[in-house]
Structures are given as structure tokens and as C-alpha cells.
Design a protein around this motif. Structure first.
Motif, mmCIF file in Angstrom:
data_model
loop_
_atom_site.group_PDB
_atom_site.id
_atom_site.type_symbol
_atom_site.label_atom_id
_atom_site.label_comp_id
_atom_site.label_asym_id
_atom_site.label_seq_id
_atom_site.Cartn_x
_atom_site.Cartn_y
_atom_site.Cartn_z
ATOM 1 N N THR A 39 0.859 -1.174 0.000
ATOM 2 C CA THR A 39 0.000 0.000 0.000
ATOM 3 C C THR A 39 0.899 1.229 0.000
ATOM 4 N N SER A 47 -6.463 6.603 -3.480
ATOM 5 C CA SER A 47 -7.544 6.760 -4.454
ATOM 6 C C SER A 47 -7.039 6.861 -5.898
ATOM 7 N N PRO A 49 -5.856 5.657 -9.456
ATOM 8 C CA PRO A 49 -6.236 4.420 -10.163
ATOM 9 C C PRO A 49 -5.203 3.291 -10.077
ATOM 10 N N SER A 51 -3.121 2.733 -7.533
ATOM 11 C CA SER A 51 -3.235 2.192 -6.171
ATOM 12 C C SER A 51 -4.484 1.337 -6.040
ATOM 13 N N THR A 52 -5.574 1.811 -6.604
ATOM 14 C CA THR A 52 -6.820 1.052 -6.577
ATOM 15 C C THR A 52 -6.633 -0.298 -7.266
ATOM 16 N N GLN A 55 -4.708 -2.665 -4.945
ATOM 17 C CA GLN A 55 -5.567 -3.138 -3.856
ATOM 18 C C GLN A 55 -6.574 -4.176 -4.356
ATOM 19 N N GLN A 56 -7.049 -4.011 -5.574
ATOM 20 C CA GLN A 56 -8.032 -4.941 -6.137
ATOM 21 C C GLN A 56 -7.408 -6.291 -6.475
#
Length: 114
Positions: A39, A47, A49, A51-52, A55-56
Motif C-alpha cells: 500500500t 484513491s 487508479p 493504487s486502486t 488493492q483490487q
């Protein structure tokens, strides 16, 4: 195991790509299992894209292929029918990564760390 630092910009690390087969980087063409992990240290980057995306898709094993390109190597990972991650590195181990998710593309920087 080999590690690749994933960055939004040269100053903003957000995670890592870990390759189970360290020879995959040095002996391309090759194959390896990989996972995305980590992270960002800066919570405001969660937030973004890229990083998102991490995380996904983190902490799940995927297969990748490595190939030699003119001045380095490339790594290609198909995560689903519509999502893929492509990495390209120069001979110094620095480069970029591109996430293609349907019609959306997101580009960041990356560096081979081990």
C-alpha cells in the motif's frame, strides 16, 4: 524471489510486484508466478487508479511471461479477460508499467529492486 517497485511517479511508491522465479528477469524469455502487494506510504495516494488496481488484485497469484526487448525486458500479466498489466524495463532495471482495464489505461513507473 525478485521484487519490482511500483510507483505513480519517481517520488511516489505505491506497492510491489513479486516474482517467484528470480531467473525470469535475468533469463528472458521465461515464465513466473507473481503477486501484487503493498500500500502507498502516503494515504492520499490510495484513491489513485494505480493504487486502486493494486488493492483490487493484490495477494493473488498470477502467471507472467518475460521477454527480451531491444534494451531490456518486458513482463506481461493477464489478470482477467479485460485486465492486463505490461511492464517494460531498460538495461538499468528502470521503466514503466501500464494497466489496461477495458478502455482505460493507467501508466506508472517501476524499478527492479532485487
Amino acid at each position: 524471489m525478485s521484487a519490482i517497485a511500483l510507483l505513480i511517479s519517481p517520488e511516489n511508491p505505491i506497492g510491489f510486484l513479486l516474482l517467484a522465479n528470480p531467473e525470469a528477469i535475468h533469463n528472458a524469455p521465461s515464465k513466473s508466478e507473481v503477486i501484487f502487494t503493498g500500500t502507498p506510504n502516503d494515504a492520499s495516494l490510495l484513491s489513485h487508479p494505480l493504487s486502486t488496481f493494486i488493492q483490487q488484485f493484490k495477494n493473488t497469484e498470477y502467471s507472467c511471461t518475460t521477454n527480451k526487448v531491444s534494451d531490456g525486458i518486458s513482463i506481461n500479466i493477464h489478470l482477467s479477460a479485460s485486465v492486463k498489466a505490461d511492464f517494460e524495463f531498460d538495461s538499468n532495471g528502470k521503466g514503466y508499467w501500464l494497466i489496461t482495464n477495458g478502455e482505460n489505461n493507467y501508466k506508472g513507473y517501476c524499478e527492479i529492486t532485487t
